[in-house]
Each structure stands twice: as structure tokens, then as C-alpha cells.
Enzyme design. Sequence first.
Site, short mmCIF file in Angstrom:
data_model
loop_
_atom_site.label_atom_id
_atom_site.label_comp_id
_atom_site.label_asym_id
_atom_site.label_seq_id
_atom_site.Cartn_x
_atom_site.Cartn_y
_atom_site.Cartn_z
N GLU A 17 1.64 -9.29 8.12
CA GLU A 17 1.37 -8.15 7.51
C GLU A 17 2.89 -8.84 6.30
O GLU A 17 4.03 -8.68 6.88
CB GLU A 17 2.05 -7.36 8.34
CG GLU A 17 1.22 -6.37 9.76
CD GLU A 17 1.67 -5.23 10.58
OE1 GLU A 17 3.84 -5.47 10.44
OE2 GLU A 17 1.37 -5.31 11.65
N ASN A 63 6.89 -7.56 18.82
CA ASN A 63 7.91 -6.51 18.37
C ASN A 63 8.02 -5.18 20.05
O ASN A 63 8.20 -3.90 19.54
CB ASN A 63 7.76 -5.76 17.12
CG ASN A 63 8.27 -4.59 16.36
OD1 ASN A 63 9.62 -4.81 16.69
ND2 ASN A 63 8.29 -3.81 16.24
N ARG A 64 7.81 -6.43 20.76
CA ARG A 64 7.75 -5.07 22.23
C ARG A 64 8.59 -6.36 23.51
O ARG A 64 8.68 -6.00 24.11
CB ARG A 64 6.53 -5.31 22.60
CG ARG A 64 5.20 -4.65 21.79
CD ARG A 64 5.66 -3.53 21.80
NE ARG A 64 4.31 -2.15 21.02
CZ ARG A 64 4.29 -2.36 20.01
NH1 ARG A 64 4.89 -3.03 19.29
NH2 ARG A 64 3.12 -1.59 19.26
N HIS A 106 7.07 -3.61 8.17
CA HIS A 106 6.07 -3.74 9.05
C HIS A 106 4.79 -3.06 7.86
O HIS A 106 4.75 -2.81 6.22
CB HIS A 106 5.47 -2.87 10.10
CG HIS A 106 6.49 -3.53 11.10
ND1 HIS A 106 6.31 -4.25 12.08
CD2 HIS A 106 7.89 -3.77 10.78
CE1 HIS A 106 6.85 -4.50 12.75
NE2 HIS A 106 7.99 -4.37 12.79
N GLU A 166 6.94 1.18 7.49
CA GLU A 166 5.26 1.15 7.83
C GLU A 166 4.14 1.28 7.00
O GLU A 166 4.37 2.06 6.68
CB GLU A 166 5.17 1.86 9.34
CG GLU A 166 3.51 1.58 10.20
CD GLU A 166 3.65 0.27 10.23
OE1 GLU A 166 2.90 -0.72 9.53
OE2 GLU A 166 4.24 0.12 11.78
ZN LIG Z 1 3.44 -4.35 12.27
#
Ligand SMILES: [Zn+2]
Length: 298
Positions: A17, A63-64, A106, A166
Site C-alpha cells: 500500500e 495489522n492483526r 493504508h 484508508e
Molecule cells: Zn492496509
Amino acid sequence: MSKINQCLIVGGTHGNEMSGLAVLTDTVRQGLVDKFPSINLQFDIGNPNAVTQNTRFTEEDLNRQFTLDNLNSEANTCYEAKRAREFDKKWGPKQEPTTDFVIDIHNTTSAMGPCLIILELDDFHIGLARYVKQAMPSAVILVEDEQPPASHPYLCTIGKRGVMVEVGAQPQGVCRAEISAQTIELTTHILAYCALYNAQPNCADTLAKTEAFRLTGTVYYPDNTENVSDLHQLRDWAIHSDLQDSDFTQLNKGDPIFVSLSGGVSLWEGETTYPHFINEAAYHKYNVAFATSDKFEV
Ligand SMILES: [Zn+2]
């Protein structure tokens, strides 16, 4: 709540990204540092190995990984789990945050525009939503407050406060100029609000109310729901062309949502909703077609 004295800006949490990496370039960084001398700005790359490989992640989604379970245990030894613990040690810790504010940047393959994702609606974030929308009318405010902020596994939860930028639509692994420009503009407005908030902590009351969207659920493709990681390439259904690129546009009962390769059309059977993350590439293998939201005023 405390002022925003120290702010961490992160790009490359997902390595493919590119807009977050654009913000980390020398010119853009220096521009932000010059523009906001009252805030101590720090910058970091979330997932350097994934950035090098131009891929979302190398083993698991970074990101988790920012759950207290993972951050407080060495059990998961994959690269991203370890990177999360290292990052948390450097900029967190999530358990007792030291960084005032984290902006994690993101991109999405969905046509969500310049979207600001907020995880709670206290005075600070209400003011942020109102300020950003007023300064940048094309911005979209998305609220994901279905659980306490710290319960999310997101990188931005290691700060006292954290948000995600985002921006889309942008294909994975490439950089589109107008998407980077929107990302830089949105990030700049967020920082301008932080400076305003530091000077006037009650500024939310003086800002006009704005429309926002609140995440309500996830919609899956109608078939291949089992063994989807093996079979998603064989999916018979695609997003209907009326829905494709219609993120945050009202979807009503009876509107088409999927079309099958054999010509069938699947209609929306739920209440009126506002879809987003429509056809997001990263969710394709999980059989996720789009997310739903309600529109409200904040
Ligand atoms: Zn992302």
C-alpha cells in the site's frame, strides 16, 4: 485527555500500500515537520520486509497482531507477530501507551475516497471528524466503535489515541498520484486538527456537525464458503456493476449486489445500508464481498 505532543505516522503496515510510503519520503516528512513545529512528529515503516517484497505481509497480517495476547506472549514466532512486539516496545506499549497519537496510513482497492477510520467517539475524535470533513469535503468519516479501541488488533491502538487513513481506489503494489495527494492532504488536515485541539481542547463544540458512517457488518460472496482459501479462484459470483465502485452510496432492498457468470443476479435483501470495502483485494480470499454501515451525524 492529554494534548497531542508526540505523533507517530506509520506507512507500510501493509507492504503493498504505497500512499503511506509516499508520506514517509524525505520531502513530505520535512514538509509536515515544518508545517507543525508544535507537534513532535515521528515516522516509521510498519512492515519493512513486506515493503521490500511489495506484498501485503510475509507470513501473517501485521495489522492483526496488536492484541495484548500477542504482544505479551512469545508464542507466535512468525515475522509479523515478532515485528508487532518490536514495534510495540519502540512506540507503545499498548498496555501503557506513551505515544499520544498514531496515524497509520493504508490504501484500499475499493473506491472509498480519502477515508478516515476512527475507533471511538470521544470529544477529541468528534472534533477530528468535524474538522476533517469541513477542511476536506471529499473525505469520508468511518467509525468502527463496535468494541473498545484497545480490543482491536490494529497497529494504531498502541498509542493513547490512534486512527487509520484508508485511501482508494488504488491497486495493490502501485502508486497513483492523485491517491497519494489525497493521502497527504488528509494527513495534513488531521495534524492541523491536532494543533487546533492542543490550543482549544473544547473545539469540537465550535465545529459544524458532519455526516459519518458506522460499520455494521460484513457481507460474503454467496458460494464457495468452504475451503475458500483453496477455491476462491473458482468463485462463480462477482460484484454487480451497479455496486462496484459505489462505496458509501445508499444500497436499498432489491438493489443488485452480485452477478453470476451464468447470468444470475443476487439482490440485497437487508435494510438500507452503505456498503464500503467493495471488492477489496485483500479480503477476496476470505470470501468477503463488502462491509456495511449506517449513516449518522456526529
Ligand atoms: Zn492496509
